[in-house]
Write a protein that holds these residues in place. Sequence first.
Motif, PDB file in Angstrom:
ATOM      1  N   UNK A   9       7.513   7.314  -0.850  1.00 39.95           N
ATOM      2  CA  UNK A   9       6.525   8.346  -1.119  1.00 39.95           C
ATOM      3  C   UNK A   9       5.283   8.283  -0.247  1.00 39.95           C
ATOM      4  N   UNK A  10       5.206   7.305   0.657  1.00 41.24           N
ATOM      5  CA  UNK A  10       4.016   7.124   1.491  1.00 41.24           C
ATOM      6  C   UNK A  10       4.221   7.581   2.931  1.00 41.24           C
ATOM      7  N   UNK A  11       5.334   8.255   3.211  1.00 40.99           N
ATOM      8  CA  UNK A  11       5.675   8.633   4.580  1.00 40.99           C
ATOM      9  C   UNK A  11       4.610   9.430   5.306  1.00 40.99           C
ATOM     10  N   UNK A  12       4.103  10.481   4.705  1.00 41.89           N
ATOM     11  CA  UNK A  12       3.138  11.349   5.386  1.00 41.89           C
ATOM     12  C   UNK A  12       1.853  10.590   5.723  1.00 41.89           C
ATOM     13  N   UNK A  13       1.351   9.811   4.777  1.00 44.52           N
ATOM     14  CA  UNK A  13       0.130   9.034   5.023  1.00 44.52           C
ATOM     15  C   UNK A  13       0.380   7.941   6.061  1.00 44.52           C
ATOM     16  N   UNK A  14       1.541   7.274   5.958  1.00 46.67           N
ATOM     17  CA  UNK A  14       1.901   6.251   6.937  1.00 46.67           C
ATOM     18  C   UNK A  14       1.930   6.840   8.343  1.00 46.67           C
ATOM     19  N   UNK A  15       2.561   8.001   8.505  1.00 48.38           N
ATOM     20  CA  UNK A  15       2.654   8.630   9.825  1.00 48.38           C
ATOM     21  C   UNK A  15       1.265   8.928  10.390  1.00 48.38           C
ATOM     22  N   UNK A  16       0.369   9.385   9.545  1.00 46.64           N
ATOM     23  CA  UNK A  16      -1.000   9.691   9.980  1.00 46.64           C
ATOM     24  C   UNK A  16      -1.709   8.421  10.467  1.00 46.64           C
ATOM     25  N   UNK A  17      -1.649   7.364   9.660  1.00 45.74           N
ATOM     26  CA  UNK A  17      -2.315   6.113  10.031  1.00 45.74           C
ATOM     27  C   UNK A  17      -1.646   5.505  11.253  1.00 45.74           C
ATOM     28  N   UNK A  40      17.044   9.000  10.114  1.00 44.52           N
ATOM     29  CA  UNK A  40      17.735  10.099   9.439  1.00 44.52           C
ATOM     30  C   UNK A  40      18.811   9.553   8.492  1.00 44.52           C
ATOM     31  N   UNK A  41      19.083   8.247   8.592  1.00 46.39           N
ATOM     32  CA  UNK A  41      20.121   7.627   7.771  1.00 46.39           C
ATOM     33  C   UNK A  41      19.576   6.812   6.599  1.00 46.39           C
ATOM     34  N   UNK A  42      18.340   6.324   6.737  1.00 43.83           N
ATOM     35  CA  UNK A  42      17.765   5.465   5.705  1.00 43.83           C
ATOM     36  C   UNK A  42      16.425   6.042   5.261  1.00 43.83           C
ATOM     37  N   UNK A  43      16.302   6.288   3.976  1.00 48.71           N
ATOM     38  CA  UNK A  43      15.057   6.826   3.438  1.00 48.71           C
ATOM     39  C   UNK A  43      13.954   5.779   3.544  1.00 48.71           C
ATOM     40  N   UNK A  44      12.759   6.223   3.907  1.00 49.23           N
ATOM     41  CA  UNK A  44      11.574   5.368   4.003  1.00 49.23           C
ATOM     42  C   UNK A  44      11.707   4.272   5.060  1.00 49.23           C
ATOM     43  N   UNK A  45      12.460   4.548   6.122  1.00 51.52           N
ATOM     44  CA  UNK A  45      12.597   3.614   7.236  1.00 51.52           C
ATOM     45  C   UNK A  45      12.152   4.306   8.513  1.00 51.52           C
ATOM     46  N   UNK A  46      11.350   3.593   9.291  1.00 48.68           N
ATOM     47  CA  UNK A  46      10.852   4.082  10.581  1.00 48.68           C
ATOM     48  C   UNK A  46      11.179   3.066  11.659  1.00 48.68           C
ATOM     49  N   UNK A  73      -4.392  -2.331   8.696  1.00 50.47           N
ATOM     50  CA  UNK A  73      -4.392  -0.907   8.333  1.00 50.47           C
ATOM     51  C   UNK A  73      -3.016  -0.430   7.873  1.00 50.47           C
ATOM     52  N   UNK A  74      -1.961  -0.985   8.448  1.00 47.54           N
ATOM     53  CA  UNK A  74      -0.604  -0.543   8.114  1.00 47.54           C
ATOM     54  C   UNK A  74       0.001  -1.296   6.928  1.00 47.54           C
ATOM     55  N   UNK A  75      -0.577  -2.433   6.575  1.00 42.12           N
ATOM     56  CA  UNK A  75      -0.014  -3.281   5.519  1.00 42.12           C
ATOM     57  C   UNK A  75       0.207  -2.568   4.183  1.00 42.12           C
ATOM     58  N   UNK A  76      -0.695  -1.674   3.732  1.00 38.50           N
ATOM     59  CA  UNK A  76      -0.459  -1.030   2.435  1.00 38.50           C
ATOM     60  C   UNK A  76       0.809  -0.177   2.379  1.00 38.50           C
ATOM     61  N   UNK A  77       1.327   0.206   3.527  1.00 44.03           N
ATOM     62  CA  UNK A  77       2.505   1.085   3.581  1.00 44.03           C
ATOM     63  C   UNK A  77       3.804   0.310   3.787  1.00 44.03           C
ATOM     64  N   UNK A  78       3.699  -0.891   4.284  1.00 40.85           N
ATOM     65  CA  UNK A  78       4.877  -1.649   4.699  1.00 40.85           C
ATOM     66  C   UNK A  78       5.424  -2.497   3.560  1.00 40.85           C
TER      67      UNK A  78
END
Length: 102
Positions: A9-17, A40-46, A73-78
């Motif tokens: 559920x944090x994808x959009x915010x993660x992408x911005x940061x 495109x194969x795994x949800x919530x994976x970048x 800065x990225x730790x809250x999303x990972x």
Amino acid sequence: MLRMEIVPGQGAEFEKVWEEVGRGIAAQPGSVCQSLARSVDEEDVYHVVTDWVDAPSFHLFEHSEAHVENRRRLAPYRRGGEMLLSQTVCLLEGASGRGVGG
């Protein structure tokens, strides 16, 4: 390449940061380019790919205060992931060039 599993559920915010962090990395000496791709194969994976002029430039950045701040800065999303180091042997651009989006 860095495979990052992020908090659901944090994808959009993660992408911005990540873009803000990536712009800072792109300005570092020795940085060639940065890219972020959503699986495109795994949800919530970048997947993050960074290209540097050489390994010493990457390692100098990797041990810098700027890198520590980026990780903070990225730790809250990972929530997990792994990093693989490689060296580009051949890069071939297609007829349409290197577009973004899709």
